[in-house]
Every structure is written in structure tokens, then in C-alpha cells.
Write a protein that holds these residues in place. Structure first.
Motif, mmCIF file in Angstrom:
data_model
loop_
_atom_site.group_PDB
_atom_site.id
_atom_site.type_symbol
_atom_site.label_atom_id
_atom_site.label_comp_id
_atom_site.label_asym_id
_atom_site.label_seq_id
_atom_site.Cartn_x
_atom_site.Cartn_y
_atom_site.Cartn_z
ATOM 1 N N PRO A 263 0.805 -1.219 0.000
ATOM 2 C CA PRO A 263 0.000 0.000 0.000
ATOM 3 C C PRO A 263 0.838 1.270 0.000
ATOM 4 O O PRO A 263 1.988 1.272 0.445
ATOM 5 C CB PRO A 263 -0.808 -0.118 1.298
ATOM 6 N N GLY A 264 0.235 2.339 -0.504
ATOM 7 C CA GLY A 264 0.870 3.645 -0.512
ATOM 8 C C GLY A 264 0.285 4.565 0.537
ATOM 9 O O GLY A 264 -0.493 4.132 1.405
ATOM 10 N N ARG A 265 0.636 5.871 0.421
ATOM 11 C CA ARG A 265 0.272 6.815 1.488
ATOM 12 C C ARG A 265 -0.284 8.118 0.906
ATOM 13 O O ARG A 265 -0.059 9.196 1.445
ATOM 14 C CB ARG A 265 1.486 7.120 2.357
ATOM 15 N N ILE A 266 -1.010 8.045 -0.179
ATOM 16 C CA ILE A 266 -1.509 9.236 -0.830
ATOM 17 C C ILE A 266 -2.841 9.647 -0.201
ATOM 18 O O ILE A 266 -3.567 8.803 0.338
ATOM 19 C CB ILE A 266 -1.644 8.976 -2.354
ATOM 20 N N SER A 267 -3.154 10.944 -0.248
ATOM 21 C CA SER A 267 -4.384 11.442 0.381
ATOM 22 C C SER A 267 -5.166 12.315 -0.586
ATOM 23 O O SER A 267 -4.634 12.802 -1.590
ATOM 24 C CB SER A 267 -4.058 12.243 1.643
#
Length: 598
Positions: A263-267
């Protein structure tokens, strides 16, 4: 010519040559090919009078041609080209990626930075395992971890606001029609689907690009993309907000952050807050006859390219071609200059919003005294690997970035009927990016691929001595790139002469440098310059395009101490140059691109 605060840097220097100490032997590693080879098809070159557009796929070129024929500007054509490339060349660029754009309006060069940014929630350990070791490259790429905040849609919207003539909505029609009615899968796209090891891991991509038995859709299959058609219609109607907010933004964030293994950490805030940057083009005097203008950092392209060409100017003249291919003496000097330039690149070049600039100006790396000093290190035998120089005062001592793969991209060159011109290099990084196909929240088949641009950052933020790497991961930072969109002018900077560029990862720099040399040093037209064999060094082995150089050349380089690696160097060059009767365009025979115009 006005180029903001950019300086015009003389690069014609006196030559001096001294002996240099041989460093340790070169690394045996070279950057892998950004995309696998799909053959070589000779291109004729295209003579045109009023306007021209060169792009990586005939359908994309045709879309740009339609805009120019309708009275549109070069910028209008570029938007249309990019939207079609998102559909027909999904492995290289698209809505889910970023781009660097140089635009000439007859008086001013604009350098528009649509590079992806790191999400606010990442840190410098993004690509380190629990025990502090760098992740395997493909392990980092596939999934949400590698996805940066896409920049190309908002950058193109801002550029169109400044330089467009046709309505924004009209620019999307060719791509929408192709997405709804379908396009035939090309041999190149099919070949890349065959060879890719990871795209099938994404359920949506597997269902869209592959058959039930796992085999890719065949050449000639008419592929429709309802999800992309719907998203393009929304962007055409509502502008870039349709991409950066609403259903598409929610879908992108969900897909990235809930990836089952990486998973990534984009918002949503990352997306809504993305802003392109307008930077100052760097224009460098070359051969006392030309102003070569390119993109500043976070692109490393122009500085590295012009360091190489500038160092070559310090050396006595040699016969550059031998029986139609670069000569041994030229290759020796070029690759030695490349080692020196790539050493500087690894140490100093990164996002200037996050790292200090040597001597407080990037032009310190192109200064006559500095290039003279660097060229003096080129001797009769290969240095193997080079150390970075000291182009200017630095408040921080950076560590060189360790070698790691770089990929991707597509290039667009356009000149319109009014003489406006642009060079745009656009990317999702590796072939098929992060291997995540997003449907824009439509729930329909298809969509667009998300980038893996964050893997252009250094995986290791510090070296063994605790020194920072300039291109390490930081929140909201833009990763270093090799993209080299290039505009060429006469010595006064008033007459536009050429637009060129290429995909190719770290080798983009060599591909564009080769084409500049062919067009403006060796007297070749754009097509013949593009056709030349590719070559270079990334501060390791000397790399030659496989099957293009005689065995005697390889042997002579080895005698001079070169470790020679013959490999595929699949450039995708596009170039348009001024002629006495108008324009002449060239497209790379190693890919599918063509030139169209009138």
C-alpha cells in the motif's frame, strides 16, 4: 528571447589535457532498457511547410494534426496528443503521470513542471525494509507504495489557459472517440503486454488487457476503454478538478492505500493541493552558434547533456563518424565525458525546493572554468568510473546516489502555423507504471495506469558515512528525472531552430545529445540523426546499441580500457527542425512514432 531568470551560459572553452588517476574499475551494471525492443522500422523523415507534430503513436500524432489543421496552437495539439497517448500508449505516459513542458511563443520560453510529487505522509525510509535495506526494485514498484501525485492534467490545463486557442473541451474529442469506438492494439503494445512480469497481478488490468487464459489481447484487437472515455468527458467538461477531486480522486486514493501487499500513502489533500510549477529554462551557448534550451532540476537532463557536450568542446577535433557510425575516438571521448557528468548528476541534481544549488546557481555546473577542469581529466584510456567534481560552494556535503533503474516516458514535439513551438516529455516511469489500472470511480472496464514515479527517488537516503543523498525521499518533493525536452535557437536566441526529445530513462540524456550532435555538428537532417546508433555511459561500462557497431570498434574500445556492454537501447526520439522551406520532422525507427503536418 526572454527566458525568465535563466542565464545564457557560454560553453566554448580552451582545451587542456592532463593525466588523471585511474579510479577503481567500472561497475558491471547498466540501467535496464526502459521498455523492451519491438523492432526497427525505417522512417523516411517528413518535409513540411506550415506546421508539424511528432508523437510516439500515429493515432496520437493524428489528434495533434487535427487541432493544428483547425487553427489550434501548439499547446492545443499537445493536450490532444497526450490524451490519445493515455489510451493507445498506456505503458509510457498518461493521466496518471507527469511531464516537463518547454513552450516558445515567439518571445518567451516557459518551462512548466508537471512532475509528480511525493505524498505528504511519506518519509525517507519509504523504500527501506524493516532491517534498513533497500527494497528490491520491482517489489517497490508494483502496488501503491510507488505512486506519486500525478501532475500532467493540471499542468496541461494551466498551459492551455496561457497558450491555447481552441476550447479545452474540443481537445478531448479525438481521445474520447477512440476510447468509445476502440483502437487496434499495436505490435509494440502487444509485445510489452507479453513481456511484462507484473501487470497481470492487478485484477482490473488483467481483466482489461489479457484474455481468460492469461495471454495478452492479440495485435489488431479493437480495444474499447469506457472508463477512460467517461473520465475524459468529465475533465473536458469540468477541467482538472474532475481528476483531482470527486470520484476519480477517491478511487485513486482507495486503490493506492488499500493495495493488498504494497500500500501507498496518498491522500485526497495531496491530490487537491497539487500545483504545477513554472521554472526558469536554462539556455546554454553551444559551438558559438546555438542556444540550446532545456529544463532545470528536478530534471537532470539539460545540465548533464550540456556538461557532456561542453566537455567535448574542450578536446581537439576528431573525425566523429567512421563508415556511418560514431568513431572509436569520438566514442572514447564522449563516454569519458559522460562518466564525469553522470558523477555530478548522482551527487548534486535533485528538487531545488529541497536541496541547495551548487554555487547558488545551476549554471555553476556549466561554467567555462568548471567544464575546462573536468575535461582535463579525459586521457587516452578510460577512467572506468569518475568522481563528482566541485562546481560551487555547498552548505551540505551530499553523498552520491547509488545506481538504480530508471525507466519510462514518451516525447512530443510540435510547431504550429504561427511559429509557436514546444517540447514535452511525459511519463508514468516504468512500463505500465505501478501496474495499477484505475477506473476513475466509474465502475466501468478500463481506465488509466498510475505512475511509479516515487522509485525515481534514491532508495537509500544516506551513505555509509551518514551523508544525505540529495535525491532522497521527502514529503511533497519531486523526484529527479532524466527527461530532456529541448528547444534549439540561433546564437541570438531569436530564431527557433528545433524541438526534440526522447523517452529512455537515464539514457534520454544520451539520446538527445546524440541527435543534437547529428543535426548541428555532423550536418545530418533530423531523421538521419535519430537513426544513428545509440551509445553512452552512466559512469560504468561503455554501452553500445546491440548490432549497430562493428566488432573492430568494440575491440578498440576495450584496448583503451573500456568495459563494453552491447545491449538494446530503445530510444523513442522525435524531432522537428527548421529548413529553408519550412520544417523537417524525424521519428525514431525503434518505436511507432510518426510526424504529420502541412
Amino acid at each position: 528571447m526572454h527566458v525568465g531568470r535563466a542565464a545564457l551560459v557560454p560553453s566554448i572553452l580552451l582545451f587542456s589535457l592532463t593525466a588523471c588517476t585511474q579510479p577503481d574499475g567500472p561497475s558491471s551494471e547498466i540501467p535496464p532498457a526502459p521498455e523492451t525492443s519491438s523492432g526497427y522500422s525505417a522512417k523516411p523523415g517528413w518535409a513540411l511547410e506550415r506546421f508539424a507534430v511528432a508523437a510516439a503513436n500515429p493515432l496520437a500524432t493524428e489528434a495533434g494534426y487535427e487541432m493544428l489543421k483547425a487553427g489550434g496552437s501548439a499547446m492545443d495539439a499537445a493536450v490532444a496528443v497526450q490524451m490519445v497517448l493515455s489510451l493507445v500508449e498506456p505503458q509510457s505516459s498518461g493521466l496518471g503521470g507527469g511531464a516537463f513542458l518547454l513552450h516558445w511563443d515567439g518571445e518567451h520560453i516557459a518551462a512548466l513542471d508537471g512532475r509528480e510529487t511525493a505524498p505528504a505522509a511519506v518519509d525517507e525510509r519509504l523504500f527501506l525494509t524493516a532491517d534498513g535495506k533497500p527494497m528490491a526494485f520491482l517489489d517497490a514498484v508494483v502496488g501503491g507504495r510507488s505512486v506519486g501525485v500525478p501532475g500532467v492534467v493540471r499542468m496541461l490545463e494551466r498551459a492551455h489557459d496561457q497558450y491555447g486557442k481552441l476550447p479545452w473541451k474540443a481537445l478531448f474529442q479525438p481521445a474520447i472517440e477512440l476510447a468509445e469506438n476502440g483502437f487496434e492494439i499495436s505490435p509494440r503494445l502487444h509485445g510489452l503486454l507479453v513481456s511484462d512480469p507484473a501487470l497481470r497481478k492487478d485484477p482490473r488490468a488483467a481483466a482489461f488487457y489479457y484474455q481468460d487464459d492469461g495471454e495478452p489481447l492479440p495485435v489488431g484487437h479493437r480495444l474499447r476503454n469506457p472508463a477512460l472515455a467517461a473520465l475524459l468527458k468529465d475533465i473536458a467538461k469540468r477541467g482538472s478538478d474532475a481528476f483531482y477531486t470527486g470520484a476519480n480522486a477517491r478511487s485513486l486514493v482507495l486503490q493506492v492505500n488499500t493495495h493488498p501487499t504494497n500500500p501507498g500513502r496518498i491522500s485526497l489533500n495531496d491530490l487537491e493541493g497539487y500545483q504545477p510549477r513554472e521554472r526558469d529554462a536554462i539556455c546554454t551557448l553551444w559551438q558559438k552558434r546555438y542556444q540550446v534550451c532545456g529544463f532545470p532540476p528536478p530534471s537532470s537532463g539539460h545540465i548533464t547533456q550540456m556538461q557532456i557536450l561542453g566537455m567535448l568542446e574542450q578536446l581537439p577535433t576528431v573525425q566523429p563518424l567512421d563508415r556511418g557510425v560514431p568513431s572509436v575516438e569520438f566514442l572514447h571521448r564522449y563516454t569519458e565525458a559522460s562518466r564525469l557528468a553522470y558523477a555530478d548528476r548522482a551527487k548534486y541534481l535533485a528538487d531545488p525546493d529541497f536541496v541547495p544549488v551548487p554555487g547558488r546557481t545551476w549554471n555553476s555546473m556549466l561554467a567555462p572554468s568548471y567544464l575546462k577542469q573536468r575535461a582535463a581529466m579525459i586521457g587516452p584510456r578510460s577512467m572506468g568510473t569518475a568522481e563528482a567534481g566541485e562546481p560551487g560552494e555547498m552548505p551540505i556535503v551530499f553523498a552520491p546516489q547509488a545506481a538504480q533503474p530508471e525507466y519510462g516516458t514518451s516525447h512530443i514535439s510540435i510547431v504550429d502555423a504561427e511559429g509557436n513551438a514546444l517540447a514535452m516529455t511525459t511519463t508514468i516511469e516504468q512500463a505500465f507504471g505501478s501496474r495499477l489500472l484505475n477506473d476513475g470511480g466509474t465502475g466501468l472496464p478500463g481506465g488509466y495506469l498510475l505512475n511509479n514515479e516515487l522509485t525515481d527517488f534514491a532508495f537509500e537516503p544516506y551513505d555509509a558515512f551518514g551523508r544525505q543523498v540529495a535525491n532522497r525521499v521527502e514529503p511533497n518533493k519531486r523526484p529527479r528525472s532524466s527527461m530532456s525536452p529541448t528547444l534549439v535557437f540561433d546564437v541570438t536566441g531569436e530564431q527557433f531552430l528545433a524541438s526534440l526529445g526522447s523517452p529512455g530513462g537515464a539514457a534520454i540524456i544520451h539520446f538527445t545529445a546524440k541527435t543534437l550532435l547529428g543535426m548541428y555538428d555532423w550536418g545530418l537532417d533530423a531523421q538521419r540523426a535519430i537513426d544513428l546508433p545509440n551509445f553512452g555511459s552512466f559512469n560504468g561500462p561503455t554501452v553500445l546499441e546491440a548490432g549497430r557497431f562493428p566488432a573492430s570498434t568494440v575491440q578498440a574500445l576495450k584496448v583503451r580500457g573500456h568495459e563494453v556492454n552491447e545491449t538494446e537501447m530503445t530510444s523513442g526520439l522525435q524531432a522537428i527542425q527548421r529548413t529553408d522551406s519550412g520544417w523537417f520532422g524525424g521519428a525514431d525507427p525503434r518505436r511507432e512514432g510518426v510526424v504529420m503536418g502541412e
